[in-house]
Design a protein around this motif. Structure first.
Motif, PDB file in Angstrom:
ATOM      1  N   PRO A  59      81.640  -8.728  46.764  1.00 55.89           N
ATOM      2  CA  PRO A  59      81.650  -7.266  46.907  1.00 55.89           C
ATOM      3  C   PRO A  59      81.711  -6.844  48.374  1.00 55.89           C
ATOM      4  CG  PRO A  59      79.456  -8.041  46.328  1.00 55.89           C
ATOM      5  CD  PRO A  59      80.369  -9.220  46.212  1.00 55.89           C
ATOM      6  N   ASN A  60      82.387  -5.747  48.631  1.00 58.13           N
ATOM      7  CA  ASN A  60      82.518  -5.202  49.984  1.00 58.13           C
ATOM      8  C   ASN A  60      81.841  -3.837  50.052  1.00 58.13           C
ATOM      9  OD1 ASN A  60      84.092  -7.320  51.089  1.00 58.13           O
ATOM     10  ND2 ASN A  60      85.897  -6.512  50.030  1.00 58.13           N
ATOM     11  N   ILE A  61      81.004  -3.647  51.082  1.00 59.37           N
ATOM     12  CA  ILE A  61      80.324  -2.374  51.313  1.00 59.37           C
ATOM     13  C   ILE A  61      80.934  -1.748  52.573  1.00 59.37           C
ATOM     14  CG2 ILE A  61      78.141  -1.199  51.627  1.00 59.37           C
ATOM     15  CD1 ILE A  61      78.426  -2.662  48.986  1.00 59.37           C
ATOM     16  N   GLN A  86      79.907   2.896  50.230  1.00 60.54           N
ATOM     17  CA  GLN A  86      80.376   2.687  48.861  1.00 60.54           C
ATOM     18  C   GLN A  86      80.581   1.199  48.602  1.00 60.54           C
ATOM     19  OE1 GLN A  86      84.049   4.669  47.978  1.00 60.54           O
ATOM     20  NE2 GLN A  86      83.959   4.276  45.768  1.00 60.54           N
ATOM     21  N   ASN A  87      80.301   0.799  47.361  1.00 60.63           N
ATOM     22  CA  ASN A  87      80.522  -0.576  46.914  1.00 60.63           C
ATOM     23  C   ASN A  87      81.952  -0.688  46.406  1.00 60.63           C
ATOM     24  OD1 ASN A  87      80.509  -3.137  45.845  1.00 60.63           O
ATOM     25  ND2 ASN A  87      78.900  -2.746  44.326  1.00 60.63           N
ATOM     26  N   LYS A  88      82.801  -1.315  47.199  1.00 56.41           N
ATOM     27  CA  LYS A  88      84.204  -1.479  46.829  1.00 56.41           C
ATOM     28  C   LYS A  88      84.456  -2.756  46.020  1.00 56.41           C
ATOM     29  CE  LYS A  88      86.257   2.104  48.691  1.00 56.41           C
ATOM     30  NZ  LYS A  88      87.042   3.052  47.870  1.00 56.41           N
ATOM     31  N   VAL A  93      75.663  -4.780  43.459  1.00 58.74           N
ATOM     32  CA  VAL A  93      74.833  -5.402  44.486  1.00 58.74           C
ATOM     33  C   VAL A  93      73.408  -4.899  44.304  1.00 58.74           C
ATOM     34  CG1 VAL A  93      76.734  -5.637  46.115  1.00 58.74           C
ATOM     35  CG2 VAL A  93      75.315  -3.601  46.178  1.00 58.74           C
ATOM     36  N   MET A  96      69.531  -4.216  48.480  1.00 57.55           N
ATOM     37  CA  MET A  96      70.282  -3.900  49.696  1.00 57.55           C
ATOM     38  C   MET A  96      69.338  -3.349  50.770  1.00 57.55           C
ATOM     39  SD  MET A  96      73.382  -1.177  50.305  1.00 57.55           S
ATOM     40  CE  MET A  96      74.566  -2.139  49.391  1.00 57.55           C
ATOM     41  N   LEU A 120      73.330  -0.957  43.784  1.00 51.12           N
ATOM     42  CA  LEU A 120      74.515  -0.112  43.946  1.00 51.12           C
ATOM     43  C   LEU A 120      75.624  -0.726  43.101  1.00 51.12           C
ATOM     44  CD1 LEU A 120      75.692   2.355  45.425  1.00 51.12           C
ATOM     45  CD2 LEU A 120      76.464   0.787  47.225  1.00 51.12           C
ATOM     46  N   ALA A 122      79.253  -1.300  41.133  1.00 51.00           N
ATOM     47  CA  ALA A 122      80.640  -1.376  41.607  1.00 51.00           C
ATOM     48  C   ALA A 122      81.292   0.004  41.560  1.00 51.00           C
ATOM     49  CB  ALA A 122      81.426  -2.378  40.773  1.00 51.00           C
ATOM     50  N   TYR A 151      72.709  -7.643  51.293  1.00 54.46           N
ATOM     51  CA  TYR A 151      72.548  -7.413  49.862  1.00 54.46           C
ATOM     52  C   TYR A 151      72.723  -8.723  49.082  1.00 54.46           C
ATOM     53  CZ  TYR A 151      77.602  -7.193  50.619  1.00 54.46           C
ATOM     54  OH  TYR A 151      78.882  -7.473  51.016  1.00 54.46           O
ATOM     55  N   TYR A 153      74.061 -10.319  45.025  1.00 59.13           N
ATOM     56  CA  TYR A 153      74.896 -10.055  43.855  1.00 59.13           C
ATOM     57  C   TYR A 153      74.947 -11.318  43.001  1.00 59.13           C
ATOM     58  CZ  TYR A 153      78.476 -12.578  46.477  1.00 59.13           C
ATOM     59  OH  TYR A 153      79.167 -13.536  47.173  1.00 59.13           O
TER      60      TYR A 153
END
Length: 384
Positions: A59-61, A86-88, A93, A96, A120, A122, A151, A153
């Motif tokens: 995941p990318n934040i 935002q969680n892209k 996640v 955090m 958070l 997705a 974070y 996941y």
């Protein structure tokens, strides 16, 4: 022939059916597996002979938006930094921890710079507000703020952790403290002659001033440079701007002095100084041949000094002459006294001889005169 046609149609239908079945199978979703070993048929097998799923995407934040209350932040002032993250990724996640670092330009204005987010999902986003303050000693311009995300996941049934740093920039502006003094005009401005108006400046701000230009606007005068480039002015620097001009005629010369510059934020600013200068005509030359009263006054002031010098010289000469005359008179008097003493001595010796050689007055008349010796000094003759 009829039989052949039926067979051909059957073959074509079979081919079309096979093609449709193949396309249907290809279009169906497939489960991805990690390959520990592959057989000749290409099937992925795990170490225990079962299929192992491949790891999913991390995941990318990211920060999608942020604000600080205006175009820039004044040095030394407080502000709220609002940012949305935002969680892209495709998985949620959890646990955090968000940390905000203002580096050398900013500080936390109360509270903490670390925040906790339980989960958070997705595609979801959150907004956080951080009270901050721009340091008074910070440089003008864009200064960085770093937001760190740590974070956890779940990936393929296993829990993993990751982190990412996102940098944003907040512009800081130093107060404009570029000060210019009022114009200084000469005591007398004469038409047809070059004159100079000066203004002093100082940059009291902590940021540099760039592209300073000075302009003298108006009519009724000539100037070598109506617009002059001063350049950059560093923090704490001082200087003088001079406007050289030559008025055409006497009267009131109306002009405007302008100073244009760029402040520490790159904004162009202009300071204006309206000015009215009285101009006089040149005084005509006096060719009447009359003596300058100042020269007469100087001569009158110099005359007593010359008289005093002459008087002193004459007095010294008179004193010297008197001294010489007195000394000469004393010498003559001393010499005369010496002669008188010699004469008295000689006279007294002559009378003694006469008294001893003559017994009475009658005999003295008939007595002969003794001859005078040549070695004796000549004296007056004596008659009996």
């Amino acid at each position: 022939m009829k039989h052949l046609t039926r067979r051909t149609i059957a073959i074509i239908v079979a081919l079309l059916s096979s093609l449709a079945l193949t396309l249907t199978v290809v279009s169906l979703p497939r489960q991805a597996y990690a390959v520990d070993g592959a057989d000749a048929g290409g099937a992925a097998q795990g170490s225990d002979g079962g299929a192992t799923p491949l790891a999913g995407p991390v995941p990318n934040i990211i920060i999608t938006n942020f604000a600080y209350g205006g175009d820039s932040v004044a040095a030394g002032s407080k502000f709220n930094l609002d940012f949305t993250f935002q969680n892209k990724g495709q998985v949620a996640v959890t646990n955090m921890v968000v940390t905000v670092d203002g580096a050398e330009g900013f500080a936390i204005a109360g509270g903490t710079n670390t925040f906790y987010v339980d989960a958070l999902w997705a595609g979801y986003a959150m907004t956080q507000t951080v009270p901050m303050q721009a340091l008074a000693s910070a440089k003008s311009g864009a200064q960085p703020v770093t937001v760190n995300f740590r974070y956890e996941y779940v990936d393929a049934g296993a829990r993993s952790s990751s982190q990412s740093d996102v940098k944003i920039s907040v512009p800081i502006s130093q107060p404009d403290r570029f000060e210019i003094s009022d114009p200084v005009v000469p005591d007398q401005v004469i038409a047809g002659q070059e004159n100079t108006v000066t203004m002093e400046y100082v940059n009291k701000g902590k940021g540099d001033i760039a592209n300073v230009e000075a302009t003298m606007e108006g009519e009724g005068f000539d100037a070598t440079m109506k617009t002059q480039y001063v350049g950059n002015v560093a923090s704490g620097a001082t200087g003088t701007i001079g406007y050289a001009f030559t008025p055409h005629a006497s009267g009131e010369l109306k002009t405007t002095l302008k100073v244009t510059y760029e402040d520490s934020d790159g904004q162009t600013k202009t300071k204006e100084f309206p000015l009215t200068i009285p101009v006089t005509d040149m005084q005509p030359m006096d060719n009447s041949g009359m003596a300058d009263p100042n020269m007469d006054q100087s001569a009158n002031q110099g005359l007593p000094v010359l008289v005093y010098v002459v008087i002193v010289v004459i007095a010294v000469v008179i004193i010297v002459v008197i001294v010489l005359l007195v000394r000469r008179r004393r010498k003559q008097k001393a010499k005369k006294n010496d002669i008188d003493e010699d004469w008295d001595d000689w006279s007294e010796g002559k009378d003694d001889k006469t008294d001893t050689g003559v017994t009475d007055g009658a005999a003295a008349d008939t007595a002969p005169i003794a001859p005078v010796s040549p070695a004796s000094p000549a004296g007056p003759s004596h008659k009996a």
